[in-house]
Design an enzyme around this catalytic site. Structure first.
Site, short mmCIF file in Angstrom:
data_model
loop_
_atom_site.label_atom_id
_atom_site.label_comp_id
_atom_site.label_asym_id
_atom_site.label_seq_id
_atom_site.Cartn_x
_atom_site.Cartn_y
_atom_site.Cartn_z
N GLY A 178 50.05 19.53 -46.72
CA GLY A 178 49.16 19.56 -45.56
C GLY A 178 48.06 20.60 -45.71
O GLY A 178 46.98 20.47 -45.12
N GLU A 195 54.42 16.61 -51.72
CA GLU A 195 55.34 15.98 -50.77
C GLU A 195 56.43 15.15 -51.45
O GLU A 195 57.54 15.03 -50.94
CB GLU A 195 54.56 15.11 -49.78
CG GLU A 195 53.82 15.89 -48.69
CD GLU A 195 52.44 16.37 -49.12
OE1 GLU A 195 52.14 16.36 -50.34
OE2 GLU A 195 51.67 16.78 -48.23
N GLU A 209 45.50 18.89 -47.60
CA GLU A 209 44.93 17.85 -46.73
C GLU A 209 43.92 18.47 -45.77
O GLU A 209 42.86 17.89 -45.49
CB GLU A 209 46.06 17.13 -45.98
CG GLU A 209 46.92 16.28 -46.92
CD GLU A 209 48.13 15.65 -46.24
OE1 GLU A 209 48.90 16.40 -45.60
OE2 GLU A 209 48.31 14.42 -46.34
N ALA A 259 52.62 21.51 -44.18
CA ALA A 259 53.33 21.40 -42.91
C ALA A 259 54.55 22.32 -42.97
O ALA A 259 55.05 22.64 -44.05
CB ALA A 259 53.78 19.96 -42.70
N1 3HC Z 1 57.27 25.18 -44.72
C1 3HC Z 1 58.17 26.10 -44.37
N2 3HC Z 1 58.53 27.13 -45.15
C2 3HC Z 1 57.92 27.22 -46.35
C3 3HC Z 1 56.97 26.29 -46.79
C4 3HC Z 1 56.64 25.23 -45.91
N3 3HC Z 1 55.73 24.31 -46.24
N4 3HC Z 1 56.57 26.65 -48.02
C5 3HC Z 1 57.23 27.75 -48.35
N5 3HC Z 1 58.06 28.10 -47.34
C6 3HC Z 1 58.92 29.27 -47.27
C7 3HC Z 1 59.99 29.26 -48.35
O1 3HC Z 1 61.12 28.55 -47.91
C8 3HC Z 1 60.25 30.73 -48.53
O2 3HC Z 1 61.08 31.13 -47.46
P1 3HC Z 1 62.18 32.27 -47.69
O3 3HC Z 1 61.42 33.47 -48.12
O4 3HC Z 1 62.84 32.37 -46.37
O5 3HC Z 1 63.08 31.72 -48.77
C9 3HC Z 1 58.90 31.38 -48.29
O6 3HC Z 1 58.13 30.41 -47.56
C10 3HC Z 1 58.16 31.75 -49.56
O7 3HC Z 1 58.13 30.60 -50.40
P2 3HC Z 1 58.17 30.74 -51.98
O8 3HC Z 1 59.25 31.68 -52.37
O9 3HC Z 1 58.20 29.37 -52.52
O10 3HC Z 1 56.75 31.44 -52.24
P3 3HC Z 1 55.81 31.39 -53.51
O11 3HC Z 1 54.72 32.33 -53.27
O12 3HC Z 1 56.64 31.49 -54.75
O13 3HC Z 1 55.19 29.89 -53.53
C11 3HC Z 1 54.16 27.96 -52.54
C12 3HC Z 1 54.27 29.50 -52.55
C13 3HC Z 1 53.56 27.50 -53.88
C14 3HC Z 1 53.28 27.55 -51.42
C15 3HC Z 1 55.58 27.38 -52.40
O14 3HC Z 1 56.20 28.00 -51.30
C16 3HC Z 1 55.62 25.90 -52.15
O15 3HC Z 1 55.47 25.12 -53.07
N6 3HC Z 1 55.87 25.52 -50.88
C17 3HC Z 1 56.09 24.16 -50.51
C18 3HC Z 1 54.83 23.40 -50.47
C19 3HC Z 1 55.07 22.02 -49.96
O16 3HC Z 1 55.98 21.33 -50.37
N7 3HC Z 1 54.20 21.60 -49.05
C20 3HC Z 1 54.28 20.31 -48.52
C21 3HC Z 1 54.89 20.39 -47.19
S1 3HC Z 1 55.09 18.78 -46.52
C22 3HC Z 1 53.61 18.41 -45.85
O17 3HC Z 1 52.71 19.19 -45.90
C23 3HC Z 1 53.56 17.10 -45.19
C24 3HC Z 1 52.18 16.68 -44.84
O18 3HC Z 1 51.67 15.86 -45.86
C25 3HC Z 1 52.14 15.94 -43.55
#
Ligand code: 3HC
Ligand code: NAI
Length: 698
Positions: free
Chosen positions: A104, A127, A107, A63
Site C-alpha cells: 500500500g 502482497e 500504491e 497497509a
Molecule cells: N503492517 C504492520 N506491521 C508491520 C508492517 C505492516 N505492513 N510492516 C512491518 N511491520 C512491523 C513488523 O512486524 C515489525 O514489528 P515488530 O518489531 O513488532 O516485530 C516492525 O514493523 C519492523 O519490521 P521489520 O523488522 O520487517 O523492519 P525492516 O526495517 O527490517 O523492514 C520493511 C521494513 C521492508 C518495510 C518490512 O517491514 C516489510 O517488508 N514489511 C511488510 C511490507 C508488506 O508486506 N506490505 C504489504 C502490506 S499488505 C498491503 O499493503 C495491502 C494493500 O495492497 C491493500
C-alpha cells in the site's frame, strides 16, 4: 494534525509526513489523518503543491497487516480513498520516498503525480508474500507506470527492489535529499495522473499470448500457491478493461484472497519470522556477545558449509581438521562450492576470492585461542565430542561461545566436559548448511542467557532464521521428523509403495517425500543414528526401519551409491526399483502382514497428524516454547509448505477434534504403538480449542 501525520510548509509546498513508527504502516489513524491533510492542503490557497514523505527508516510499509482479518473500522477512509484523493488533487503531488515503499505504500506513491526516491530506498508490491494481491490499485497502476511485463515480475515475485534498480517509470528522480528534490519538482511540474495514461499498456495489448505464456513459466516455482496466479489475473485486467473497471475487479480478487487459508498462513509466517527471534526464556535486556571471528572444528559436509556462512557474512573463520589431507579435502570442497556459484553467474570471482581469504585452515587447536565462537562439527559420537570440548575448554579464550552442531546428542553431557557449561550451546545447522535457512539453537540446562542470545544473534548475522529449543533426543525438528517418517515406513510395510508415499507428501506441498529425502541424505546416516539409539534406548514398540536397514545392508545408501529406495541414473533421475518392491513384500511376509491398498488421504493424515502430535508433546514438555517456533523450524528446515503456515498453525486450521478423531482411528486399526494422542492435543481437542488460544492464554 494527528500524532501520526505531521505537516510543514516549505517554499509554498505542503510537506505531509507520515510518522507511525516503526515503519509507517497505514493504520486507521494514518488513513484518517492523511485524508484530512490532503483536503486541507488542497483547500489552502497558500499551498502550491504537496509532498508526501515518511518519518524514520521507511516511507510507508503498506497497509497495517495487523488489521487484516478484522472488521474494517467504521467511519474511517480506506486506502483506496486516500489514493484517489491524492491523485485527484489539482495541485501537483510528489512522493518523497525516503525508505521502504512496500505494498500500500507504493500504491500511495503511484497515486502521487511524481515520485522521487532515495537510491537506497526499496520499492515493491510484496502482497503475494502475504497470500494476497495488491488491493489498492497497485495491479492497475504499476503496469501503467513501468509496462505490463516489468509490473508482472514485480507483483508476482513480490520482491522489494532498490530504487536505483527499479524499472524506468517508477521513480522520476533519485536523490539523497528526497524531500528537497521533491519540493523542487512539485514546483516545476504540472499535474499528471497514472490512471489516465494507458500508453505503457499498448505493448502488452499487442501480445495476446503474453499472460498464458507467463503462467506457464510459473508452474515449478509456485507449486501449491494460489496468490501468484491471482496476481497475474489481476494484472491481466488492465489490458482487458479500463481503469475504473480494472480497480473494481482487482478489489474483488483481493477480498477473495484475504479470506483464503493461504493468506492466514502467510500472515502467520510474516509475524512469526520476526517474533521467533524474541526468545521467551531470555530476558529482553540481555545483550549478545560480539562475534568478530569464528572457529569451526571438522571440515566435512557440515563444517565446510558452516564456515562458508561466516565467510559470507564477512566474519573471519578458522577451520580445524584432524590432518593436512582431511583439511585440504574440506577446503577443496568449499572452493568447489563457491566456484560452482561463480560458474552459474551468481557470484563474481572477486567476491569468491574475498570469501576464501576469510577462511583459514589449520590442524592445530592453538588456532582456536582467539575466535569469539567455535562450532564443533565432527562425527556424531558423544565420546569424541566430549573429548573435543575438553580440549577446547583448555584453549578457547574466556567468554568464547562453545557450540556443537550435533543433531541428536545430549548438549548437557557435552557441556559437562568443560569447566564452563554456561558458554556451551547447540547450533544445529541443516544440510546444506550454507543454503538452508534454519538454525535450530539448543539451550542446555546451564547455558547462560548471554550465550543463548549470542546463538540467536549468530543466526541474524548469517541471515538465517534462528529458533531456540531445549535438549532432548532429536531436539524439535528431528524428533518430529522421526514421528512422521515412522508412519511413512509403516505405510510402506502395510501396502503403499515408497513412490506413492513420496507423491502424496509432495502433493501436500513438501519439496520431496520422506524416501526421496532419505536417499538424498544417505541411508547410512540414518542407520548409524538408529544403531546408536538401539543400544542406548532399546524399546519393544513396533520397529519402523526394517526395510531401511536391509537397504543399508545391501549397500544401497541412496543417491551417493546410485541406489537406495530408488534407482538413479548418471543424471540422478530416479525410478522405482522392482527389487525394492520385492524386498518390501518379503519384509511384510516375514512380519505376517497382509498388504492392503492405501489411499493418499491416509498417507497424508497419518504422516502429518503424527507430526502435529509430536509437536504437541514437545510444546507440553516445554522443549518447544511456542507453536510458532515449531512452525518456523518446519518451514525453514524441512520445507513444510509455507502457505499452510507451519504444522501447528495448519493443525488449528484442520481442527484439533478432527485430528484427535483420526489419530484414534488409525491407532485402533493400524498402529497401536505410536499414534497415542499427546495429552495436550487431546485436551485442547476435547475442549474445542486451538493451539492459538492455548498460546494466548499462557
Ligand atoms: N503492517 C504492520 N506491521 C508491520 C508492517 C505492516 N505492513 N510492516 C512491518 N511491520 C512491523 C513488523 O512486524 C515489525 O514489528 P515488530 O518489531 O513488532 O516485530 C516492525 O514493523 C519492523 O519490521 P521489520 O523488522 O520487517 O523492519 P525492516 O526495517 O527490517 O523492514 C520493511 C521494513 C521492508 C518495510 C518490512 O517491514 C516489510 O517488508 N514489511 C511488510 C511490507 C508488506 O508486506 N506490505 C504489504 C502490506 S499488505 C498491503 O499493503 C495491502 C494493500 O495492497 C491493500
Ligand atoms: P562428516 O563426516 O562429513 O564430517 C566430519 C568431519 O570431522 C570430518 O571431515 C572429519 O575428518 C572431522 N573430524 C573428526 N574428528 C575430528 C577432530 N578430532 N578434530 C577435527 N576434525 C575432526 O560429518 P557431517 O555430516 O559434517 O556431520 C558433522 C556433525 O554435524 C555431526 O555431529 C552430525 O550429526 C551433524 N549434522 C549433520 C547433518 C548432515 O545432514 N550431515 C545435519 C545436521 C547436523
Amino acid at each position: 494534525m494527528t500524532d501520526v501525520i505531521k505537516t510543514a510548509d516549505r517554499d509554498g509546498v505542503r510537506v505531509i509526513t507520515i510518522d507511525n513508527a516503526p515503519v509507517n504502516a497505514i493504520s486507521a489513524a494514518v488513513r484518517t489523518g492523511l485524508q484530512a491533510a490532503i483536503k486541507a492542503a488542497e483547500a489552502d490557497p497558500k499551498v502550491k503543491a504537496i509532498v508526501l514523505t515518511g518519518a524514520g527508516r521507511a516511507f510507508i510499509a503498506g497497509a497495517d497487516i495487523r488489521e487484516f482479518g478484522k472488521p474494517p473500522a467504521v467511519g474511517v477512509p480506506n486506502l483506496r480513498e486516500n489514493i484517489a484523493a491524492l491523485e485527484a488533487c489539482t495541485k501537483p503531488v510528489v512522493a518523497a520516498i525516503n525508505g521502504a515503499a512496500a505494498g500500500g505504500g507504493l500504491e500511495i506513491a503511484l497515486g502521487c503525480h511524481y515520485r522521487v526516491a532515495h537510491p537506497k530506498a526499496v520499492l515493491g508490491l510484496p502482497e503475494v508474500n502475504l497470500g494476497t494481491i495488491p488491493g489498492a490499485t497497485g495491479t492497475q497502476r504499476l503496469p501503467r507506470a513501468v509496462g505490463v511485463e516489468a509490473a508482472l515480475e514485480m507483483i508476482v515475485n513480490g520482491v522489494l527492489i532498490p530504487a536505483a534498480k527499479c524499472p524506468p517509470g517508477l521513480a522520476d528522480e533519485l536523490a539523497e535529499d528526497v524531500v528537497g528534490k521533491a519540493v523542487a519538482l512539485a514546483l516545476s511540474k504540472p499535474v499528471r495522473r497514472l490512471s489516465e495514461d494507458d500508453s505503457k499498456l499498448a505493448a502488452a495489448k499487442a501480445k495476446p499470448g503474453l499472460f498464458d505464456e507467463y503462467r506457464k513459466g510459473m508452474a515449478r516455482r509456485f507449486r501449491g500457491f494460489t496468490a501468484p496466479y491471482k496476481c497475474v489475473e489481476a494484472v491481466e485486467l488492465c489490458v482487458k478493461y479500463g481503469y475504473a473497471e480494472g480497480i473494481a475487479k482487482e478489489r474483488e480478487i483481493f477480498l477473495w484472497c484475504q479470506e483464503q487459508p493461504e493468506a492466514r498462513g502467510m500472515r502467520h509466517v510474516f509475524f512469526s519470522e520476526r517474533e521467533v527471534a524474541r526468545v521467551p526464556s531470555i530476558p529482553k535486556e540481555v545483550k549478545p556477545r560480539e562475534i568478530r571471528s569464528a572457529g569451526v572444528i571438522g571440515c566435512g559436509t557440515m563444517g565446510g558449509g558452516i564456515a562458508m556462512n561466516f565467510a559470507n557474512a564477512g566474519i573471519p573463520v578458522t577451520v580445524i581438521e584432524n590432518d593436512a589431507a582431511a583439511l585440504e579435502k574440506g577446503l577443496g570442497l568449499i572452493r568447489k562450492n563457491y566456484a560452482g556459484t561463480v560458474e552459474r553467474g551468481r557470484m563474481t570471482q572477486d567476491a569468491m576470492d574475498k570469501r576464501m581469504a576469510l577462511i583459514k585452515g589449520s590442524t592445530s587447536y592453538d588456532d582456536l585461542k582467539t575466535p569469539d565462537i567455535v562450532i564443533e562439527a565432527v562425527f556424531e559420537n558423544l565420546d569424541l565430542k566430549k573429548q573435543i570440548f575438553g580440549r577446547l575448554d583448555k584453549v578457547a579464550k574466556p567468554g568464547a561461545v562453545l557450540a556443537t552442531n550435533t543433531s541428536t546428542l545430549d548438549v548437557d553431557a557435552i557441556a559437562a566436559a568443560t569447566s564452563r557449561p554456561q558458554d556451551v550451546v547447540g547450533t544445529h545447522f541443516f544440510s546444506p548448511a550454507n543454503v538452508m535457512k534454519l538454525l535450530e539453537n539448543v539451550r542446555g540446562a546451564r547455558t547462560s542467557d548471554e550465550t543463548a542470545q549470542t546463538a540467536m544473534e549468530l543466526a541474524r548475522r548469517i541471515n538465517k532464521v534462528g529458533v531456540m529449543v531445549g535438549v532432548c533426543d532429536g531436539f524439535v525438528g528431528n524428533r518430529m521428523l522421526y514421528a512422521y517418517s515412522r508412519q511413512a515406513s509403516f505405510l510402506v510395510e502395510e501396502g503403499a509403495a515408497p513412490e506413492q508415499v513420496d507423491k502424496a507428501i509432495y502433493d501436500f506441498g513438501f519439496p520431496m517425500g520422506p524416501f526421496q529425502m532419505s536417499d538424498l541424505a544417505g541411508l547410512d546416516v540414518g542407520y548409524m543414528v538408529r544403531k546408536e539409539r538401539k543400544e542406548r534406548a532399546p524399546t519393544n514398540l513396533r520397529y519402523a526401519n526394517t526395510v531401511a536397514d536391509r537397504l543399508y545392508e545391501m549397500g544401497r545408501y541412496g543417491q551417493k551409491t546410485g541406489k537406495g529406495w530408488y534407482l538413479y541414473d548418471a543424471q540422478r533421475n530416479r525410478s522405482a526399483d522392482p527389487a525394492v518392491a520385492a524386498l518390501i513384500e518379503q519384509v511384510a511376509k516375514e512380519q505376517g502382514r497382509a498388504r492392503r491398498a492405501i489411499a493418499n488421504d491416509e498417507i497424508v493424515e497419518r504422516c502429518m497428524y503424527a507430526l502435529v502430535n509430536e509437536g504437541a508433546q514437545l510444546l507440553d514438555e516445554g522443549i518447544a516454547a511456542r507453536p510458532l517456533d515449531i512452525d518456523m523450524i518446519w518451514i525453514f528446515g524441512y520445507g513444510f509448505p509455507r502457505y499452510r503456515g507451519g504444522p501447528i498453525f495448519w493443525a488449528d486450521e484442520v481442527g484439533l477434534p478432527r485430528i484427535l478423531d483420526r489419530l484414534n482411528h488409525y491407532r485402533q486399526h493400524h498402529d497401536r504403538d505410536w499414534l497415542e494422542p499427546a495429552p495436550l492435543l487431546a485436551r485442547l481437542a476435547r475442549e474445542g480449542r486451538t493451539f492459538k488460544s492455548w498460546t494466548a492464554e499462557r
